[in-house]
Motif scaffolding. Structure first.
Motif, PDB file in Angstrom:
ATOM      1  N   SER A 113       6.422  -4.307 -25.732  1.00 56.31           N
ATOM      2  CA  SER A 113       7.098  -5.465 -25.138  1.00 56.31           C
ATOM      3  C   SER A 113       6.887  -6.722 -25.981  1.00 56.31           C
ATOM      4  O   SER A 113       7.648  -7.683 -25.875  1.00 56.31           O
ATOM      5  N   SER A 114       5.870  -6.716 -26.865  1.00 57.55           N
ATOM      6  CA  SER A 114       5.614  -7.890 -27.706  1.00 57.55           C
ATOM      7  C   SER A 114       6.141  -7.742 -29.131  1.00 57.55           C
ATOM      8  O   SER A 114       5.962  -8.646 -29.949  1.00 57.55           O
ATOM      9  N   GLU A 116       8.447  -8.211 -32.083  1.00 58.74           N
ATOM     10  CA  GLU A 116       9.406  -9.272 -32.358  1.00 58.74           C
ATOM     11  C   GLU A 116      10.830  -8.716 -32.320  1.00 58.74           C
ATOM     12  O   GLU A 116      11.096  -7.651 -32.861  1.00 58.74           O
TER      13      GLU A 116
END
Length: 132
Positions: A113-114, A116
């Motif tokens: 989910s993180s 980029e």
């Protein structure tokens, strides 16, 4: 999407009865504007883990011609040890190869989910070299 997995069309290497060879892959992992998807470098490979950032490949050899996939890339797990400037061996035929082998390469890309956002791309080059 948290991850994906797909297989390519088969690539076929045809060898004569007196040929041995090595197949290497080379190319950077998936990139987008300086961001990268982490390559799987765990010896022996790892399974797909949706929600983890991963890039890897595996190969399956068919045809009975004497060729074999390197252990890191063989089977249901994924691995990627090459870089843009350093090739990595994916398959060989160390003994006399009697007929053709078909190598099917599969590619894995998973994100977190993180990871980029962006359009991630990469180019892998496979080189087969005779080892006489």
């Amino acid at each position: 999407s948290a991850g994906s997995y797909s297989s390519t069309s088969a690539n076929t290497l045809t060898a004569t009865s007196s040929t041995t060879y090595v197949i290497n892959v080379m190319g950077a992992t998936l990139t987008s504007s300086g961001n990268t998807i982490t390559a799987i470098t765990t010896a022996g490979g790892v399974a797909s883990s949706v929600g983890s950032e991963q890039f890897g490949i595996n190969l399956v050899a068919t045809g009975g011609g004497g060729g074999a996939v390197d252990g890191d890339y063989d089977g249901a797990t994924f691995y990627y040890g090459a870089t843009a400037s350093l090739p990595d061996e994916v398959a060989t035929c160390a003994a006399t190869c009697s007929t053709s082998n078909t190598y099917t390469a599969s590619y894995l890309a998973n994100i977190t989910s993180s990871t980029e956002s962006g359009s991630y791309t990469g180019t892998l080059t496979y080189v087969a070299t005779g080892t006489f």
